[in-house]
Design a protein around this motif. Structure first.
Motif, PDB file in Angstrom:
ATOM      1  N   UNK A  17       0.863  -1.168  -0.157  1.00 62.27           N
ATOM      2  CA  UNK A  17       0.024   0.019  -0.121  1.00 62.27           C
ATOM      3  C   UNK A  17       0.907   1.254  -0.024  1.00 62.27           C
ATOM      4  N   UNK A  18       1.961   1.305   0.814  1.00 61.52           N
ATOM      5  CA  UNK A  18       2.865   2.373   0.864  1.00 61.52           C
ATOM      6  C   UNK A  18       3.498   2.743  -0.431  1.00 61.52           C
ATOM      7  N   UNK A  21       1.111   3.872  -2.975  1.00 57.31           N
ATOM      8  CA  UNK A  21       0.625   5.535  -2.519  1.00 57.31           C
ATOM      9  C   UNK A  21       2.062   6.356  -3.035  1.00 57.31           C
ATOM     10  N   UNK A  24       1.585   9.297  -5.469  1.00 58.21           N
ATOM     11  CA  UNK A  24       0.724  10.320  -4.955  1.00 58.21           C
ATOM     12  C   UNK A  24       1.530  11.284  -4.197  1.00 58.21           C
ATOM     13  N   UNK A  25       2.574  10.699  -3.375  1.00 57.91           N
ATOM     14  CA  UNK A  25       3.448  11.366  -2.492  1.00 57.91           C
ATOM     15  C   UNK A  25       4.339  12.270  -3.291  1.00 57.91           C
TER      16      UNK A  25
ATOM     17  N   UNK B 361      -6.983   6.447   1.844  1.00 56.81           N
ATOM     18  CA  UNK B 361      -6.407   5.343   2.491  1.00 56.81           C
ATOM     19  C   UNK B 361      -5.484   6.052   3.786  1.00 56.81           C
ATOM     20  N   UNK B 379       0.568   8.290   7.096  1.00 56.68           N
ATOM     21  CA  UNK B 379       0.499   8.728   5.879  1.00 56.68           C
ATOM     22  C   UNK B 379      -0.993   8.458   5.231  1.00 56.68           C
ATOM     23  N   UNK B 381      -3.780   9.471   1.977  1.00 53.61           N
ATOM     24  CA  UNK B 381      -4.172   9.900   0.687  1.00 53.61           C
ATOM     25  C   UNK B 381      -5.696   9.847   0.506  1.00 53.61           C
ATOM     26  N   UNK B 401      -2.141  14.522  -0.249  1.00 52.45           N
ATOM     27  CA  UNK B 401      -1.232  13.685   0.583  1.00 52.45           C
ATOM     28  C   UNK B 401      -0.939  14.431   1.722  1.00 52.45           C
TER      29      UNK B 401
END
Lengths: 454, 466
Positions: A17-18, A21, A24-25, B361, B379, B381, B401
């Motif tokens: 999941x990280x 993501x 997006x980060x 998430x 974290x 999003x 984010x």
């Protein structure tokens, strides 16, 4: 499944999941963030100042259709810049006449008809020109010399042209002002109405300073039109040549109108000069809204090119208002050769100053008179055959009966003053050539009718 | 209630104008708490099922300080008033409070009372940008506030050793305030007549300041949750908060602004002079603001539906000291489709919002550094609620984010202090600073520039274990 296996899988899932993501980060290229582009930053915000020509006035009227035909709109198209006009809903305010001789307008409308602005309204107005505007009108709506009118309200909401232009944060401006500083004088036959050179220069300078102060980095200035090239002003020679034609037209008009009785319309021999430069001129309004209308009441009228009195004074024995001759027409007189010289001299003075201003400020300059003069001259080498004149020297009276015939030809609208859409296309290319030459830009010319070159 | 009513939430720090920072411990985990909550009572909101494990009495009080920043930059081809292309958001930092009390009735059940602000919005834009030139966005709203305080009595019950459930009714106390300039060009000259814009008055000519407010209106809903412990290490959880519709009945007041426009020539109709040349338009408009005028002080009504929240997640006790959490959240922002504004005298309006449901998430982790000290990171999003065509000054929102970190320190058995920091980063987004005009379709063609938005959030919660 053993707990430690499940633990590993869930931990791996969280790690996945990280990873998912991460895009997006870190952000990503997003085409939706791109703003519209203009061809050249100079043209980011183009405003046009002017009078009826720039506003798109034609045939004694203005509507969204005629506004869209303005050279300013077509120039903006070539610049690729957003350009909003204060559109008036069809059929207009007032609707353009279909034939100047009959006064016919679109069905159900009159000269008093005024449809307001189209909706939705534009966020800004880039064409801030107002019909009837003299140079002073760009600066003030309440000056004694101002010609502010209802269209000043409907097009600009009570602002001046300079204020409205500043509201559009201009980067580039076109200015075609000054025609009405002499045109009214020429049509009225009264040179006292010409704006003095000093006044003109002060006002014109003020307009340009204001535009630069508002952010305009460049611009194009157009010359004041030589009004002797405008078919609204008819030479005495042309009247003399058309004398029979006028009387035939008068008789047929009277025959179709039971309340009218045709008298006669004669042209004094003193109207014949044989030389356009020393010709007496009378306006179409003077001749047709004045003399012709009087003749339709059974009177015998004469165009005397040595009688410089106002029409109202010449026919002071008649109830002109009852006949339908307006005060404005009654105040008109012929334009003598000397007065014509004064008008032409004033135009030359204005244009010398405008060209100097363009040079001093590094702006482009458009001389419309070279092209207009060539257009006016086309066909004059065969004076016995007016059919090949691109600009008729006398109104084509058969426009009343023959479809497809325009009273003032292809290049002037039914009021004999304002250019048609075809002429606007020609003018657009004159502006484009001048801008490209001054700024080294590469604006593409538009498709336009072939016209004689100077 | 009076105290809380004075504390307005800041600009949204979750999807739409949701505010998810309702407890500093959970905030440090990026809000991941549905499978396993913190012990500070915030589970009343995040998952009421966890109240079933409450021991003794717990009292928490805290706040999150939201420091939002942002700006709008006009496209180079768009007309920027006075040539000022970048206009900055002018929000002051705003504290968002939360408070919880829980009590363990026995080993299997607990009760509690929570007070939190899950929805809040504040956007402050300038009215003028330069030389008296008006900022377009001020016609959408230059000082806007929406807040909804939820008061929730709660009960949690352990059904089986693995399954816990909980829930409680919600009383929502909500306030809304909108301050905006009124555009003369879009105003009818007379009822049913042409608009002033059709008489040439330029677009976005301010002739009035409008203030619309409705205070302390009530709405009702519920918050329920469940958790299931798969093993000593794994727990699943889920929560559902119902949508709550609040109807506002408030006041509208209008203050005239001079346009300094003058009628340049006689305006006639049928030969009759309606407005003579030289008439100041402001004088002609003044009667509208008189006691009988359509812009006199009057009643106004509107309604807002605060959306449902559905959250599901898992927690993993990876090691004795390390806890990992992941939540997925669906928020029913599609309920926020329009804001109808019904005036007693002035013309009614409807603001089209057309929000989309959002997805988020949340990933969190906490590690017991020492027995009294726990460190947390997270974290998050989330997708945007606003569709591309309705990104306006009211809430210039986008996909976000967000990064969090924090610590909890429990120096003695009866006291715990949590502090956390939350960085909100939002992708730039094209938007507009005007409404659609009558007859104009809502589309991205209306967009005029780029919004930037971000925020720093600082949270502190003090918890007493009695």
């Amino acid at each position: 499944m053993k707990p430690n296996h499940l633990l590993r899988r869930l931990t791996a899932g969280l790690a996945a999941l990280l990873v998912l993501a991460l895009p997006f980060v870190t952000g990503c290229e997003d085409g939706s963030l791109n703003e519209p582009q203009v061809q050249n930053d100079l043209f980011t915000s183009y405003v046009s100042l002017g009078n009826s020509i720039t506003a798109g006035f034609q045939a004694n009227g203005i509507s969204s259709t005629t506004q869209q035909e303005s050279y300013a709109v077509q120039l903006a198209d070539q610049m690729g810049t957003s350009f909003s006009i204060p559109e008036l809903r069809a059929p207009g305010c007032p609707p353009p006449v279909q034939n100047i001789l009959t006064g016919a307008r679109p069905s159900g409308t009159t000269g008093e008809t005024c449809n307001l602005r189209s909706r939705p309204l534009p966020l800004s107005v880039n064409n801030v020109a107002v019909p009837g505007a003299k140079v002073i009108d760009a600066l003030s709506n309440d000056d004694e010399a101002s010609s502010a009118n209802a269209l000043t309200q409907f097009l600009l909401g009570g602002r001046t042209q300079v204020n409205a232009a500043a509201d559009a944060d201009p980067t580039f401006a076109s200015v075609w002002l000054g025609n009405n500083d002499v045109l009214g004088a020429a049509i009225a036959g009264n040179t006292d109405l010409i704006t003095p050179q000093e006044t003109f220069e002060a006002q014109y300078t003020n307009v340009l300073d204001s535009l630069e102060a508002a952010g305009a980095e460049g611009g194009v200035l157009a010359s004041v039109t030589n009004v002797t090239f405008v078919p609204q002003l008819i030479t005495g020679d042309a009247f003399a040549a058309a004398e029979n034609q006028i009387n035939q037209f008068g008789q047929s008009t009277a025959a179709q109108n039971p309340e009218a009785t045709w008298g006669s319309f004669s042209v004094n021999s003193n109207c014949i000069s044989g030389d356009p430069s020393s010709a007496v001129r009378a306006s179409f309004q003077y001749a047709f809204s004045g003399l012709f209308a009087i003749a339709l009441t059974g009177q015998d009228v004469e165009l005397d090119c040595e009688d410089n009195r106002p029409l109202g004074a010449i026919y002071s024995n008649l109830p002109l208002e009852q006949i339908g001759v307006s005060d404005a027409v009654a105040a008109q007189s012929i334009l003598t050769p000397a007065e014509t010289g004064q008008v032409v001299s004033a135009v030359e003075g204005y244009n010398n100053f405008i060209q100097d201003q363009a040079d001093n400020r590094g702006w482009a300059y458009v001389d419309v008179n070279n092209a207009l003069g060539a257009l006016y001259a086309a066909g004059t080498d065969t004076p016995q055959d007016p059919s090949d004149d691109l600009v008729p020297k006398f109104p084509q009276l058969n426009s009343v009966t023959e479809a497809g015939v325009s009273t003032f030809g292809r290049f002037f609208s039914e009021d004999g003053v304002h250019p048609t859409g075809d002429t606007h296309e020609v003018v657009t290319n004159l502006f484009i050539a001048a801008i490209n030459q001054e700024y080294g830009t590469s604006l593409e010319p538009i498709e336009a009718p072939d016209v004689p070159t100077p | 209630m009076v105290l809380i009513g004075t504390l307005a939430p800041g600009s949204a720090a979750a999807q739409g104008f949701g505010v998810y920072e309702q407890g500093t411990c959970v905030m440090a985990r990026a809000g991941a708490a549905v499978a396993q909550g913190c012990d500070d009572g915030s589970s009343i909101y995040f998952n009421p099922a966890h109240i079933a494990g409450a021991q003794g009495t717990t009292v928490s009080l805290g706040a999150t300080l939201i420091d939002a920043n942002g700006d709008f930059t006009y496209d180079s081809v768009a007309e920027a008033p006075g040539g000022v292309r970048e206009v900055e958001l002018q929000n002051d930092p705003v504290p968002v409070p939360h408070g919880y009390v829980t009590y363990g009735l026995n080993d299997r059940s607990g009760i509690g009372l929570g007070l939190y602000v899950p929805f809040g919005l504040e956007t402050v834009w300038p009215q003028e940008v330069a030389d008296g030139r008006t900022f377009d966005g001020a016609f959408e709203g230059y000082d806007n506030r929406v807040q909804s305080i939820y008061v929730q009595p709660t009960i949690g019950y352990q059904v089986t050793p693995r399954l816990r459930v909980g829930g409680g009714p919600i009383l929502a106390v909500s306030t809304v305030e909108l301050n905006q300039l009124v555009d003369l060009s879009q105003t009818p000259t007379v009822e049913g007549g042409p608009r002033f814009g059709e008489l040439g008055v330029p677009f976005h000519t301010a002739f009035a300041q409008a203030k619309l407010e409705g205070s302390n209106e009530l709405g009702f809903g519920a918050n329920i949750g469940a958790s299931y412990r798969i093993s000593d290490r794994f727990t699943l959880g889920a929560r559902f908060t119902t949508p709550i519709k609040v109807e506002y009945s408030g006041d509208a007041s209008f203050e005239q602004i001079d346009t300094n426009l003058t009628v340049p020539a006689d305006l006639t109709q049928g030969g009759q002079v309606l407005l003579p040349a030289g008439t100041p338009l402001d004088a002609a408009l003044a009667p509208q603001f008189s006691e009988e005028g359509r812009l006199s002080e009057q009643g106004v009504e509107t309604e807002i539906t605060f959306p449902f929240q559905l959250v599901a997640g898992v927690s993993v006790q990876a090691t004795e000291r390390l806890l990992l959490l992941a939540d997925y959240q669906l928020t029913g922002w599609s309920a926020f489709d329009e804001i109808p504004i019904d005036f007693e005298k002035a013309t009614d309006t409807v603001r089209e919002e057309n929000y989309d449901n959002t997805h988020a998430v949340r990933l969190g982790a906490e590690y017991d550094v020492l027995d009294p000290l726990t460190a947390r990171i997270g974290y998050l999003y989330n997708t945007a609620a606003e569709p591309d065509a309705v990104v306006t000054p009211l809430l210039p929102e986008n996909d976000r984010n967000q990064f969090t970190l924090g610590v909890g320190w429990r120096p003695v058995e009866t006291l715990e202090v949590n502090v956390s920091y939350h960085l909100l980063q939002q992708n730039s987004r094209r938007g507009r600073v005007r409404s659609e005009l009558p007859g104009e379709p809502i589309s991205t063609d209306l967009n005029q520039g780029l919004y930037e938005f971000g925020a720093n959030l600082f949270g502190t919660t003090l918890t007493l274990y009695l």
